[in-house]
Every structure is written in C-alpha cells, then in structure tokens.
Design a protein around this motif. Structure first.
Motif, mmCIF file in Angstrom:
data_model
loop_
_atom_site.group_PDB
_atom_site.id
_atom_site.type_symbol
_atom_site.label_atom_id
_atom_site.label_comp_id
_atom_site.label_asym_id
_atom_site.label_seq_id
_atom_site.Cartn_x
_atom_site.Cartn_y
_atom_site.Cartn_z
ATOM 1 N N LEU A 189 0.841 -1.210 0.000
ATOM 2 C CA LEU A 189 0.000 0.000 0.000
ATOM 3 C C LEU A 189 0.872 1.255 0.000
ATOM 4 C CD1 LEU A 189 -2.802 -1.033 2.518
ATOM 5 C CD2 LEU A 189 -3.048 -0.747 0.045
ATOM 6 N N PHE A 190 1.975 1.212 0.718
ATOM 7 C CA PHE A 190 2.927 2.322 0.733
ATOM 8 C C PHE A 190 3.435 2.562 -0.697
ATOM 9 C CE2 PHE A 190 7.486 3.551 1.104
ATOM 10 C CZ PHE A 190 7.350 4.772 1.735
ATOM 11 N N TRP A 191 3.731 1.487 -1.391
ATOM 12 C CA TRP A 191 4.289 1.584 -2.737
ATOM 13 C C TRP A 191 3.229 2.018 -3.752
ATOM 14 C CZ3 TRP A 191 9.069 0.390 -1.148
ATOM 15 C CH2 TRP A 191 10.115 0.439 -2.079
ATOM 16 N N ASN A 192 2.075 1.358 -3.668
ATOM 17 C CA ASN A 192 1.100 1.495 -4.765
ATOM 18 C C ASN A 192 -0.176 2.241 -4.409
ATOM 19 O OD1 ASN A 192 2.495 -0.034 -6.872
ATOM 20 N ND2 ASN A 192 2.310 -1.722 -5.409
ATOM 21 N N GLY A 193 -0.378 2.510 -3.124
ATOM 22 C CA GLY A 193 -1.569 3.257 -2.735
ATOM 23 C C GLY A 193 -2.811 2.406 -2.690
ATOM 24 N N MET A 194 -3.885 3.045 -2.240
ATOM 25 C CA MET A 194 -5.168 2.364 -2.032
ATOM 26 C C MET A 194 -5.979 2.322 -3.336
ATOM 27 S SD MET A 194 -6.183 1.315 1.073
ATOM 28 C CE MET A 194 -7.979 1.626 1.142
ATOM 29 N N GLU B 139 -17.409 3.914 1.128
ATOM 30 C CA GLU B 139 -18.134 4.354 -0.080
ATOM 31 C C GLU B 139 -17.225 4.259 -1.298
ATOM 32 O OE1 GLU B 139 -20.304 8.166 -0.443
ATOM 33 O OE2 GLU B 139 -20.314 8.199 1.747
ATOM 34 N N ALA B 140 -15.979 4.735 -1.124
ATOM 35 C CA ALA B 140 -15.031 4.742 -2.242
ATOM 36 C C ALA B 140 -14.662 3.310 -2.641
ATOM 37 C CB ALA B 140 -13.775 5.530 -1.866
ATOM 38 N N ILE B 141 -14.625 2.412 -1.656
ATOM 39 C CA ILE B 141 -14.357 0.995 -1.957
ATOM 40 C C ILE B 141 -15.548 0.402 -2.713
ATOM 41 C CG2 ILE B 141 -14.112 -1.298 -0.906
ATOM 42 C CD1 ILE B 141 -12.452 0.121 1.351
ATOM 43 N N LYS B 147 -9.131 -0.032 -3.037
ATOM 44 C CA LYS B 147 -9.023 -1.474 -2.837
ATOM 45 C C LYS B 147 -9.789 -1.920 -1.601
ATOM 46 C CE LYS B 147 -4.340 -1.397 -4.702
ATOM 47 N NZ LYS B 147 -2.948 -1.130 -4.311
ATOM 48 N N GLN B 148 -10.367 -3.071 -1.715
ATOM 49 C CA GLN B 148 -10.966 -3.709 -0.547
ATOM 50 C C GLN B 148 -9.833 -4.258 0.319
ATOM 51 O OE1 GLN B 148 -14.656 -4.631 -0.155
ATOM 52 N NE2 GLN B 148 -13.757 -4.684 1.891
ATOM 53 N N ASN B 192 -2.521 7.159 -3.835
ATOM 54 C CA ASN B 192 -1.764 6.781 -5.033
ATOM 55 C C ASN B 192 -0.434 6.094 -4.782
ATOM 56 O OD1 ASN B 192 -3.585 7.855 -7.101
ATOM 57 N ND2 ASN B 192 -3.164 9.814 -6.088
ATOM 58 N N GLY B 193 0.014 6.102 -3.538
ATOM 59 C CA GLY B 193 1.265 5.412 -3.231
ATOM 60 C C GLY B 193 2.477 6.237 -3.601
ATOM 61 N N MET B 194 3.630 5.683 -3.239
ATOM 62 C CA MET B 194 4.907 6.368 -3.438
ATOM 63 C C MET B 194 5.463 6.134 -4.844
ATOM 64 S SD MET B 194 6.458 8.028 -0.886
ATOM 65 C CE MET B 194 8.237 7.713 -1.080
ATOM 66 N N ARG B 195 4.941 5.138 -5.533
ATOM 67 C CA ARG B 195 5.526 4.747 -6.818
ATOM 68 C C ARG B 195 5.299 5.836 -7.875
ATOM 69 N NH1 ARG B 195 6.512 -0.335 -9.290
ATOM 70 N NH2 ARG B 195 5.266 -1.527 -7.815
ATOM 71 N N VAL B 196 6.331 6.081 -8.658
ATOM 72 C CA VAL B 196 6.212 7.003 -9.786
ATOM 73 C C VAL B 196 5.485 6.284 -10.919
ATOM 74 C CG1 VAL B 196 7.504 8.249 -11.561
ATOM 75 C CG2 VAL B 196 8.339 8.232 -9.188
ATOM 76 N N ARG B 197 4.500 6.929 -11.478
ATOM 77 C CA ARG B 197 3.763 6.320 -12.602
ATOM 78 C C ARG B 197 3.738 7.272 -13.774
ATOM 79 N NH1 ARG B 197 0.848 2.082 -10.591
ATOM 80 N NH2 ARG B 197 0.859 2.083 -8.325
ATOM 81 N N GLU B 198 3.768 6.703 -14.945
ATOM 82 C CA GLU B 198 3.572 7.549 -16.130
ATOM 83 C C GLU B 198 2.101 7.520 -16.455
ATOM 84 O OE1 GLU B 198 6.369 5.722 -18.795
ATOM 85 O OE2 GLU B 198 7.792 5.842 -17.123
#
Lengths: 199, 199
Positions: A189-194, B139-141, B147-148, B192-198
């Motif tokens: 979750l830290f890496w990819n988020g919720m 609600e968002a789940i 994510k559940q 969104n997590g810590m991961r960098v995404r394009e």
C-alpha cells in the motif's frame, strides 16, 4: 591490568549490564549488582566506566549499532526495492516487539528512565534502525521508482506510521501482532496506494 | 423544579463542567467547583448526576457526539472521495491539536485520568471521530475506486498512521505542525502510493 584483559573485561561487563538493565530497568540495577554478576569488584567496573550512567550510555550505543547492522543486513537481500524494504520492515517489527530487548525497555518503560538524556538515547537507537530503511528508499527515489518527497519528509516515517496504525488497530481488535502477510500488504500500500488500477 | 428548567440546568452544568475539566483535568475539578461556577448548590448538581464520574462520562459523551458531527460535516462536501477524505483529515488535525479541547486533555493528560474506564471513554471519543472517515472510505471501496482491504484492517487507521508518522517527524525536526499542504500530500500518498507512474 594488561590492555588485552581490560578490553575483554569491558566487553563482558557491557554484555552482563545489558542483560541486567533489560531485565530490571535502569533504576533496578546498581553498579554493585553488575559487578557481582560479572564476578568482579566495584573498582574493576569503575576502571572502565565513570558511573552507572556512562555504562548505560555505552550499553545503549552498542545495542543501537547492533540493531542498525541487523536492519542493514535485512535490506541487502536480492530483489526489488519493495521486497528489500519489506524485509527491513519485517526485521524492524521483529526487533521492536522482542520483549527481552533493551529497545523494548527503552520504549515501554520510559517511566523508569525518564529524563531528557534517555529520550535522546532512545532517539539514537531509533534512528540507527531507521537509517538503513531511509537509505534504500532514497536509492529507489534516485532510481526513479519512488516519488521525491519534500525535504522535511521521511518516507520511513510514513511507512512506519502505516505499520503502527494498522498494528494498533489489530491490537485493539484482536490482541494480534502483525503477521508477515500484513507487513507485505502494508508495504504494498505504501508503494502502490489504495487506489484500484487497471494494469 | 419543572422538567423544562431542569433540562436547561443540565445543559448549562455540562457546558461549565466541560470547560473546567478541560482547563484543570479530572482530578483538579470537584463537584463543588462546578456548582460554584454554575451559581447553584451541590444538591442541584446531584439532582442531575449521581457523582462526578457520571457527570464526566456525560461530558465526554457529548463531546464525542460533537466531534463526530463536525467530522461528518467536513466529509459531506462536494468533490472527489479523495478531496472529501482530505477535508476530514484536515478537520481531524484541527480538532485533535486544539489544546483547549477536552479531547486534547483525554489524550495527553491520561495520567490525570488513568483508569480503564477513561481509556474506554477516550476510545469512544476517538471512534466517533474516525467513524465518518471510515464511512467515506467504504463508499469509495464500494464505488470501486479504492481497494478492498482484509476484514481486520481499517483504511482510516492506515491514513491516520501516515499523518501521525509524518507529524511526529516534523515535530522532532522543526517543532512544526502539519500544514494543509502536508495533509493533502499525505492523503495523495495514501490514495496513489509512493511509486512514480507515467500517467
């Protein structure tokens, strides 16, 4: 006393002192008690350490170095950054939940030790453990895998916050400690988020 | 005493009592002190409350309900789930860092109040504040955005863990509280997590 034998004596005293401090707390251990357990005179202890506080400080210093080394080792495994950080998070949980460690004493029996110096010492042990995690996170940031955070942030403090947040919640609900599966999920979750992503 | 006037009296007593407990702690406030501040006799207080503890319990109950209502209101704003959760996180930070609130007393002066009942009461206030966050996350789940998590997890505890983790780190380094920008960034990392995404 030769240099050789005084060095051996010093290590032995530190080892015995750590064990006694861990069991009985700072207040519950006297120089005499340590000397007795080592089978030496008080004078022999004072040859190496000015007073109980100086001895305690050295015990903590060694403990901090040892915990730091174990964290660093856990992070040196092969694998992705995420796996390596996961391994360190697991090691962190193992080291901090060991009720027979000096770390545990410092953290949970602060009353026994409460003064500014002890808080400083505890901070020192703590940052020795967290430094290695922060280093791997910084590597992952430098490699472009993780986001660069503002200067006043530490990724480690966010990750540990998540671990402690979930850990407390588990404790309250089920008295259970975090499992390896929990720790891996939290690191994920830290890496990819919720957020749900289609990947 | 008519029902009408006794109800008015009760609310007034609770209001004054909350203020006094917040200022002086549980131990520092007597029934007499509260009665004096209300301008009534001790007997008038005992007409409404069996004893100091019963009065304190009622004060906390009302405080919890009020904080819960404020959290719920903060989350009812228009906007994305992430914005709404961000608004609630901000409200949470504001409510919990208010040094003049009973919540602050319960949290930071636990020594003054320490017993099992007080811990339970504090837990009650706490879950009243967190319930509304968890509802929006659920609600968002349900909407498929988040994510559940496993049943034994609460997204709220993870988010608060992150806030507290960063908050402590800031405090140690710079004595500073989290700003709105900090809170929004942390909620973004939660999402969104810590991961960098394009993207």
């Amino acid at each position: 006393m030769s240099n050789q034998s005084s060095r051996v004596g010093r290590e032995r005293i530190l080892e015995v002192a750590e064990q006694l401090f861990t069991e009985h707390g700072y207040q519950g251990v006297s120089i005499r008690k340590i000397a007795d357990a080592c089978g030496v005179t008080n004078a022999a202890l004072y040859y190496h350490f000015d007073n109980k506080e100086a001895l305690f400080t050295e015990v903590i210093k060694q403990h901090a170095a040892r915990l730091g080394a174990r964290m660093r080792q856990a992070g040196q495994s092969q694998g992705s950054y995420q796996e390596r950080v996961g391994n360190m998070a697991l090691e962190y949980m193992a080291l901090t939940s060991n009720r027979r460690s000096l770390f545990y004493l410092l953290r949970h029996k602060a009353k026994d030790l409460s003064n500014e110096k002890t808080r400083d010492r505890f901070g020192h042990v703590f940052s020795n453990m967290l430094g290695p995690i922060e280093e791997v996170l910084q590597e992952a940031i430098a490699a472009g895998e993780l986001k660069q955070l503002p200067e006043t942030y530490s990724g480690t403090s966010i990750l540990l916050g998540m671990l402690h947040g979930v850990g407390r919640y588990h404790k309250v609900r089920s008295q259970a400690d975090l499992t390896e599966e929990d720790v891996r999920l939290i690191v994920d979750l830290f890496w990819n988020g919720m957020r749900v992503r289609e990947e």
